[in-house]
Structure formats: structure tokens, C-alpha cells
Scaffold this active site. Structure first.
Site, PDB file in Angstrom:
ATOM      1  N   GLU A 173      76.316  19.720 -25.939  1.00  0.00           N
ATOM      2  CA  GLU A 173      75.616  20.094 -25.232  1.00  0.00           C
ATOM      3  C   GLU A 173      76.475  20.189 -23.674  1.00  0.00           C
ATOM      4  O   GLU A 173      76.219  19.331 -23.169  1.00  0.00           O
ATOM      5  CB  GLU A 173      74.673  19.154 -25.405  1.00  0.00           C
ATOM      6  CG  GLU A 173      73.625  19.170 -26.319  1.00  0.00           C
ATOM      7  CD  GLU A 173      72.420  17.767 -25.678  1.00  0.00           C
ATOM      8  OE1 GLU A 173      72.154  17.161 -25.189  1.00  0.00           O
ATOM      9  OE2 GLU A 173      71.448  18.649 -26.818  1.00  0.00           O
ATOM     10  N   GLU A 306      70.800  19.890 -34.348  1.00  0.00           N
ATOM     11  CA  GLU A 306      69.924  18.763 -33.783  1.00  0.00           C
ATOM     12  C   GLU A 306      68.239  19.440 -33.571  1.00  0.00           C
ATOM     13  O   GLU A 306      68.370  20.412 -32.416  1.00  0.00           O
ATOM     14  CB  GLU A 306      70.441  17.812 -31.791  1.00  0.00           C
ATOM     15  CG  GLU A 306      71.683  17.705 -31.993  1.00  0.00           C
ATOM     16  CD  GLU A 306      71.936  16.574 -30.703  1.00  0.00           C
ATOM     17  OE1 GLU A 306      71.234  16.523 -30.075  1.00  0.00           O
ATOM     18  OE2 GLU A 306      73.374  16.515 -30.692  1.00  0.00           O
TER      19      GLU A 306
HETATM   20  O1  AHR Z   1      69.407  12.431 -30.234  1.00  0.00           O
HETATM   21  C1  AHR Z   1      69.502  12.111 -28.793  1.00  0.00           C
HETATM   22  C2  AHR Z   1      71.079  13.363 -27.379  1.00  0.00           C
HETATM   23  O2  AHR Z   1      70.080  14.526 -27.399  1.00  0.00           O
HETATM   24  C3  AHR Z   1      71.753  13.977 -28.294  1.00  0.00           C
HETATM   25  O3  AHR Z   1      73.382  12.675 -28.173  1.00  0.00           O
HETATM   26  C4  AHR Z   1      72.137  14.355 -27.475  1.00  0.00           C
HETATM   27  O4  AHR Z   1      72.933  16.092 -28.042  1.00  0.00           O
HETATM   28  C5  AHR Z   1      71.093  15.372 -27.033  1.00  0.00           C
HETATM   29  O5  AHR Z   1      70.725  15.479 -25.495  1.00  0.00           O
END
Ligand code: AHR
Length: 503
Positions: A173, A306
Site C-alpha cells: 500500500e 488483502e
Molecule cells: O488489514 C489491515 C490493513 O489494511 C493492512 O495492514 C493494510 O495493508 C490495509 O490497509
């Protein structure tokens, strides 16, 4: 009656097992307590890893594990997490609750965990606050089999042989918590950092994952690919600078500011949640269309590293720990999402639900020595036969749109079908309705079903497991079907997921 047609002869692609991957972050009680309790703990463990949790994860068949973050990855300095534990530096986990991270779970522990799980490894490097040298040395420490400063350090720390990194993420990110970069800036950094992610073992090259977009940020995808995509290079590296581009997408029905309770919601919120889960397909198709312009042969994987439901934390818990419960609604989101991944297996090569234990849409929750399996766990268990199978053609005739209002309608049924290496047909079918049972007739191109095993996960929409009632929701055998003239007929109860294995 909905008619599910399956053409088991029309194979449409390979379902990479890594689509069923997981993510362990130094966040809340995911690593500490959830996975790692230390060798001196009263909780039964093997080299510090919780035995109950590892056994359950193995039974679920976990193909790959991403670590150490998430946002944590871009603040993580790997050298703090090696060597004698009493000497390891303590740091503040600024993203997640401001708690002290004692680094007792580091590189050696991660590889020990993956070894116990029998899964591939996905290490996420630090671009946001780490140097190129730091990243390069981490790869050397882990993978170099010879004499070098980092390989020697690894040996001093008790590990003679190198480990294998299957996937390496170059930052996380980086448009946000990983450095607030523009796509152009990150793309140039990516090119530079990935250069030093060396393939010390040419027989097992590391797959490099470039940091991709958040949700519908097509501008990021375009901007990064423009700079980072390179056609195959004459140096043994098949895809030039990258093997995969990540995508992050979370479902929060009330939006980012008002995510809503994990366990208390009405019918309208249920359908909003389903609609938001189904949005994954549009994201894959639209980001995929941009990727197609650069990589029409689909050599670069879309890595959804994610995904999952993100709700308000459980009342009374640390807001920085992101601990949430998991109901039948989460189960349906998992089923719907994994059907989408299967159907897009030509582009989606890996996905990691966030996070494996005690955080967002976790498959396992723990409380001291107790452990419960969530409804999402059971979905992964039911879908595991899709791993490494061939996606085959399927469609539903007579499906209809449902919902409590016109503005938010979702299909009643969703499915995906694969044929595994033994020729067994795997069908996973979800009924997205809160109150409507769905009669289904399933037919095949040629297959005359002889042996059938089926399982169902069902329950009232808020149903979930607790430490007092750990088996309220669990997978059960399903035999309420009839076979006639080669067709299988059954009723899919409202809000249920059914899996069939058919020979
Ligand atoms: O999953 C929680 C957070 O969400 C992670 O650390 C990040 O990559 C995303 O913003």
C-alpha cells in the site's frame, strides 16, 4: 427451479492453489497469542507455534502465507527480529494499537511456521521506511546457500540451510500507509528495489509482487504498469520486472467511516454486504483490462493479497487490534468471493484473506487456550478441493435478482465448478437470500454421477461461533438430494453454501 448446467469437458483454466492463501500480520492478537505463544507457554505448542491452530490450518489446507504485513511491513526492520530473543529490539507498533512489539516472532519463526503448515512463503518487504540494502540483505539472509555476510549471520543464528521465498512483495500500500507515494514515484522505486531481490537459486526464482491499487484506483494500476511492466527479459526472468500486481479490497457495508457491527445487522445491510462482495468481480475485470493492455498473455498474476470483511471491532476490545466476530454473512462473502476468484483464475493467481487469526475476516479466533473455527474457516475447508483443479464451464438458468430494495439487488445463486486431477467434479454453490430457499437441478455434459459426497454450511444470518458455543455453525454432511436421469436435484436453503464432489 434454477438449472445449473455444467460442461465438465470445457476446461477454462487452472485454479492456482494460492488463490486460497492467507495473511498473517503483526496486528492485534494475530501473531502473538493467535499463532505464536512461545516455547515456554502452557498452551501446547511446537517450537512456540500453537498446536491447535496449526493443526486446524493444516486440515484446511493452506497453500501460502503472507507476512509480516500489511502496513506493518513498511515499518518492519527484519534485523530486529533475528538472533537471541532477549537481545531483540523492542519497537512500537504505531499502526496497530501503539503496543510494544518485542520481535520474538521474526524471520526464523515465520519459516518455522510455514514449514509446520506445509505452505509456500510470501514475504513482504519494506519500501516505505527501509533501504534497498536492507531489503537486499534480507533476501540474501533467507535464500543464499554459500559464504556471504548474511548467509553467515543466518548460520550463526542456528540455520545452516537457506529457506525458499516463493513470493516477495516489494512494499505494501505504498499509495497510503506504505509511504503516501504517487504511482510514478512508487513505480520507479519498485524498479530499483526489485533489482536487488536477487534470485540466488535460479532453479527457484522468487516471484516478485509489485504494489498495486486500492479498490478502484485504476489511475494507480495504469501509472505503475506504464513504468514497471517490461516484456520478457533475456536474463531468465520471465516477466521482466514483476510476476504479480497486488489488489486490495475490503467489504465494509456502511463505508469506511461507519463499517457497522460484525454481528448485528438487518436484511438491507446483508444485501449491501453481498453486493459489495460481488463488486470484486468488477474490480478484477477493470484492473484486468488495464493489465491486458500490457500483458495480453496474462503472464503477470493479479494478487489479491488483502480481501475480506472489515467491520467495527468487537465492543470492549482495543480499536487498534481490529478484532471482529465472524457470522454466516462472512461465510457467504467468502463463498461469493472465492467463486469469483475461481472464475477469473486466468488472471487471479493468488489471494490472501485478511487476517488468518483474531483480526478481520479470520478463519480462527482464540481466547487464551481456547480456539474456535469461524464460519469462514468452514468455507475454506469446503472449497479446498478447487485448489490445483481446472475451472470448467458452468452457468445458471433461471437465476433471479433479490434484495429488499430496487437499488441493491444481487443474484439469488452463485457458483463455480472445477474438475480435479482425479476427474472429480467440485461444485460450490451459494444461496445469497436471507429467506428464500432455492430449488436447483444440476446437469452435466456427459458425466453420469455415480459417487456423490456433499457438505453444507447453513445457519441464521447472524449465527456465529463463540467460546461458549463453539460449534453453533459448522459444516455438515448434505444428503438431501435426488439423482435421476443423470441430474442432481436439491434445495439450497436460504443463506447457505453447499459443496459437492461428484465422480
Ligand atoms: O488489514 C489491515 C490493513 O489494511 C493492512 O495492514 C493494510 O495493508 C490495509 O490497509
Amino acid at each position: 427451479m434454477a438449472k445449473l448446467f455444467i460442461n465438465e469437458k470445457n476446461k477454462k483454466g487452472h485454479i492456482n492453489p494460492e488463490i486460497y492463501g492467507h495473511f498473517a500480520e503483526h496486528l492485534g492478537r494475530c501473531i502473538y497469542e493467535g499463532l505464536y505463544v512461545g516455547e515456554d507457554s502452557d498452551i501446547p505448542n511446537v517450537n512456540g507455534m500453537r498446536k491447535d491452530v496449526v493443526d486446524a490450518l493444516k486440515e484446511m489446507q493452506i497453500p501460502v502465507l503472507r507476512w509480516p504485513g500489511g502496513c506493518f511491513a513498511d515499518e518492519y526492520h527484519w534485523k530486529d527480529g533475528i538472533g537471541p530473543k532477549e537481545n531483540r529490539k523492542k519497537m512500537i507498533n504505531t499502526h496497530w494499537g501503539g503496543v510494544v512489539e518485542d520481535n520474538s516472532f521474526g524471520t526464523h519463526e515465520f519459516f518455522e511456521l510455514c514449514d509446520q503448515l506445509g505452505c509456500k512463503t510470501y514475504v513482504n518487504g519494506n519500501v516505505g521506511s527501509g533501504t534497498v540494502q536492507e531489503m537486499s540483505e534480507w533476501v540474501e539472509y533467507i535464500t543464499f546457500d554459500g559464504v556471504s555476510p548474511m548467509a553467515d549471520l543466518r548460520k550463526e543464528n542456528g540455520r545452516e540451510k537457506p529457506w525458499k521465498i516463493d513470493y516477495f512483495g516489494v512494499g505494501n500500500e505504498n499509495w497510503g500507509c506504505g509511504g503516501s507515494m504517487t504511482p510514478e514515484y512508487y513505480a520507479n522505486l519498485y524498479r530499483r528495489y526489485q533489482t536487488y531481490v536477487r534470485h540466488y537459486d535460479n532453479a527457484a526464482p522468487i516471484k516478485k509482487i509489485c504494489g498495486g491499487p486500492n479498490v478502484a484506483d485504476y489511475f494507480w494500476t495504469e501509472g505503475v504498469l506504464k513504468t514497471c511492466f517490461a516484456p520478457p527479459q533475456p536474463n531468465n526472468i520471465p516477466n521482466g520486472y514483476m510476476d504479480g500486481l497486488s489488489l486490495h479490497y475490503y467489504v465494509h457495508p456502511g463505508g469506511w467511516e461507519n463499517k457497522g457491527s460484525a454481528t448485528e445487522f438487518d436484511d438491507a445491510v446483508w444485501y449491501t454486504t453481498m453486493a459489495k462482495a460481488l463488486y470484486m468481480e468488477e474490480l478484477i475485470e477493470r484492473h484486468g483490462a488495464i493489465m491486458d493492455q500490457y500483458d495480453p498473455e496474462k503472464k503477470i498474476g493479479m494478487i489479491v493479497d488483502e480481501w475480506g470483511c472489515w467491520f467495527d471491532v468487537e465492543p470492549g476490545t482495543n480499536p487498534g487490534f481490529l478484532y471482529q466476530q465472524n457470522t454466516m454473512r462472512d461465510a457467504l462473502v467468502a463463498a461469493v468471493t472465492m467463486n469469483i476468484f475461481n472464475k477469473h483464475c486466468d488472471r487471479v493467481k493468488m489471494a490472501c484473506i485478511a487476517q488468518m487469526v483474531n483480526v478481520l475476516q479470520s478463519v480462527i479466533l482464540t481466547e487464551g487456550p481456547k480456539m474456535i473455527l469461524t464460519p469462514t474457516y468452514h468455507i475454506f475447508h469446503m472449497y479446498k478441493h478447487h485448489q490445483d483443479a481446472a475451472l470448467v464451464e458452468s452457468c445458471i438458468e433461471g437465476n433471479k435478482m433479490i434484495g429488499v430494495d430496487e437499488a441493491c439487488q444481487v443474484p439469488l445463486l452463485g457458483e463455480s465448478v472445477s474438475v480435479d486431477k482425479e476427474g472429480c467434479v467440485n461444485v460450490t454453490l451459494a444461496n445469497l437470500s436471507v429467506d428464500e430457499d432455492a430449488p436447483v437441478e444440476m446437469s452435466f455434459m456427459e458425466l453420469a454421477p455415480k459417487e456423490i459426497t456433499a457438505a453444507i454450511l447453513r445457519g441464521e444470518m447472524h449465527a456465529h461461533n463463540t467460546f461458549d458455543e463453539p460449534e453453533k455453525v459448522k459444516k455438515e454432511a448434505f444428503d438431501a438430494y435426488e439423482v435421476k436421469d443423470g441430474k442432481i436435484s436439491f434445495t439450497a436453503p436460504a443463506g447457505s453454501v453447499i459443496s459437492f464432489r461428484i465422480h
